[in-house]
Design a protein around this motif. Structure first.
Motif, short mmCIF file in Angstrom:
data_model
loop_
_atom_site.label_atom_id
_atom_site.label_comp_id
_atom_site.label_asym_id
_atom_site.label_seq_id
_atom_site.Cartn_x
_atom_site.Cartn_y
_atom_site.Cartn_z
N MET A 1 -0.27 24.56 -86.21
CA MET A 1 -1.51 24.70 -85.47
C MET A 1 -2.30 25.93 -85.94
SD MET A 1 -2.78 24.02 -81.96
CE MET A 1 -3.73 25.00 -80.88
N LEU A 2 -1.61 27.07 -86.09
CA LEU A 2 -2.28 28.29 -86.54
C LEU A 2 -2.83 28.11 -87.95
CD1 LEU A 2 -3.02 31.20 -85.81
CD2 LEU A 2 -0.83 31.90 -86.77
N LEU A 3 -2.07 27.45 -88.80
CA LEU A 3 -2.54 27.20 -90.17
C LEU A 3 -3.77 26.31 -90.16
CD1 LEU A 3 -2.16 27.64 -93.17
CD2 LEU A 3 -0.55 25.73 -93.18
N ASN A 4 -3.79 25.31 -89.30
CA ASN A 4 -4.97 24.43 -89.21
C ASN A 4 -6.19 25.20 -88.71
OD1 ASN A 4 -3.76 22.15 -90.22
ND2 ASN A 4 -3.12 21.41 -88.22
N LEU A 5 -6.00 26.09 -87.74
CA LEU A 5 -7.10 26.93 -87.26
C LEU A 5 -7.62 27.80 -88.41
CD1 LEU A 5 -8.89 28.36 -85.12
CD2 LEU A 5 -6.97 29.91 -84.78
N HIS A 6 -6.70 28.40 -89.14
CA HIS A 6 -7.07 29.27 -90.26
C HIS A 6 -7.87 28.49 -91.31
CE1 HIS A 6 -6.72 32.75 -92.86
NE2 HIS A 6 -6.28 31.97 -93.85
N ARG A 7 -7.38 27.33 -91.68
CA ARG A 7 -8.08 26.51 -92.68
C ARG A 7 -9.45 26.08 -92.20
NH1 ARG A 7 -2.90 22.75 -94.22
NH2 ARG A 7 -1.97 24.20 -95.72
N THR A 8 -9.53 25.65 -90.96
CA THR A 8 -10.81 25.18 -90.42
C THR A 8 -11.82 26.32 -90.33
OG1 THR A 8 -9.68 23.45 -89.16
CG2 THR A 8 -11.91 24.05 -88.43
N ALA A 9 -11.38 27.47 -89.82
CA ALA A 9 -12.28 28.62 -89.70
C ALA A 9 -12.74 29.09 -91.08
CB ALA A 9 -11.59 29.75 -88.94
N ALA A 10 -11.83 29.13 -92.03
CA ALA A 10 -12.19 29.56 -93.39
C ALA A 10 -13.19 28.59 -94.02
CB ALA A 10 -10.94 29.67 -94.26
N ALA A 11 -12.95 27.29 -93.84
CA ALA A 11 -13.87 26.30 -94.39
C ALA A 11 -15.26 26.42 -93.74
CB ALA A 11 -13.32 24.89 -94.19
N LEU A 12 -15.28 26.64 -92.44
CA LEU A 12 -16.55 26.79 -91.73
C LEU A 12 -17.29 28.05 -92.21
CD1 LEU A 12 -18.49 25.75 -89.56
CD2 LEU A 12 -17.11 26.98 -87.88
N ALA A 13 -16.56 29.14 -92.39
CA ALA A 13 -17.17 30.38 -92.88
C ALA A 13 -17.73 30.19 -94.29
CB ALA A 13 -16.15 31.52 -92.85
#
Length: 145
Positions: A1-13
């Motif tokens: 879950m944390l990795l998915n948050l990290h990936r999503t936030a990084a992609a959005l940024a």
């Protein structure tokens, strides 16, 4: 879950930075003064997406880095710190300044100079964050070497 948050936030940024940069270049090339002012205003509103995405990326990245040897994550951390400093010291103030100038219809030398600085700083942040994405993918075995 944390990795998915990290990936999503990084992609959005990363997508936000690319959108800001491409919108700026496009409107400067073919837009009217009103269109330039609209893009400058939209970028300010876009900071409400970008800044939380960067915070989430960095916070989750710190959590994910636990247990990874420091020499492995140090380059990612250095790039993240450089990008944050670049954003706080150059990009955010430039966004507010350029918006104010554009709304006043003042597109002279100060606007052009700060716009050039903003484009260089924005491209730099894009490259720093893209390098971190690639390094992160390597850390998790999704990209070779």
């Amino acid at each position: 879950m944390l990795l998915n948050l990290h990936r999503t936030a990084a992609a959005l940024a990363l997508a936000s930075i690319a959108l800001f940069w491409l919108s700026t270049v496009t409107v400067e090339a073919i837009g009217s003064p009103d269109a330039i002012a609209a893009v400058k205003r939209a970028i300010l509103w876009g900071l409400l997406v970008l800044v939380p995405a960067l915070i989430a990326t960095n916070a989750s990245g710190f959590r994910l880095a636990r247990g990874i040897p420091p020499e492995v994550v140090r380059p990612k951390l250095r790039r993240a710190v450089m990008a944050a400093a670049n954003g706080l010291l150059i990009l955010v103030p430039a966004a507010f300044y350029l918006d104010a100038l554009a709304r006043a219809g003042s597109f002279g030398t100060p606007f052009v100079a700060v716009q050039a600085l903003e484009l260089v700083a924005g491209a730099t942040n894009f490259l720093l964050l893209a390098a971190n994405v690639r390094a992160g993918r390597r850390l998790h075995g999704r990209v070779a070497g």
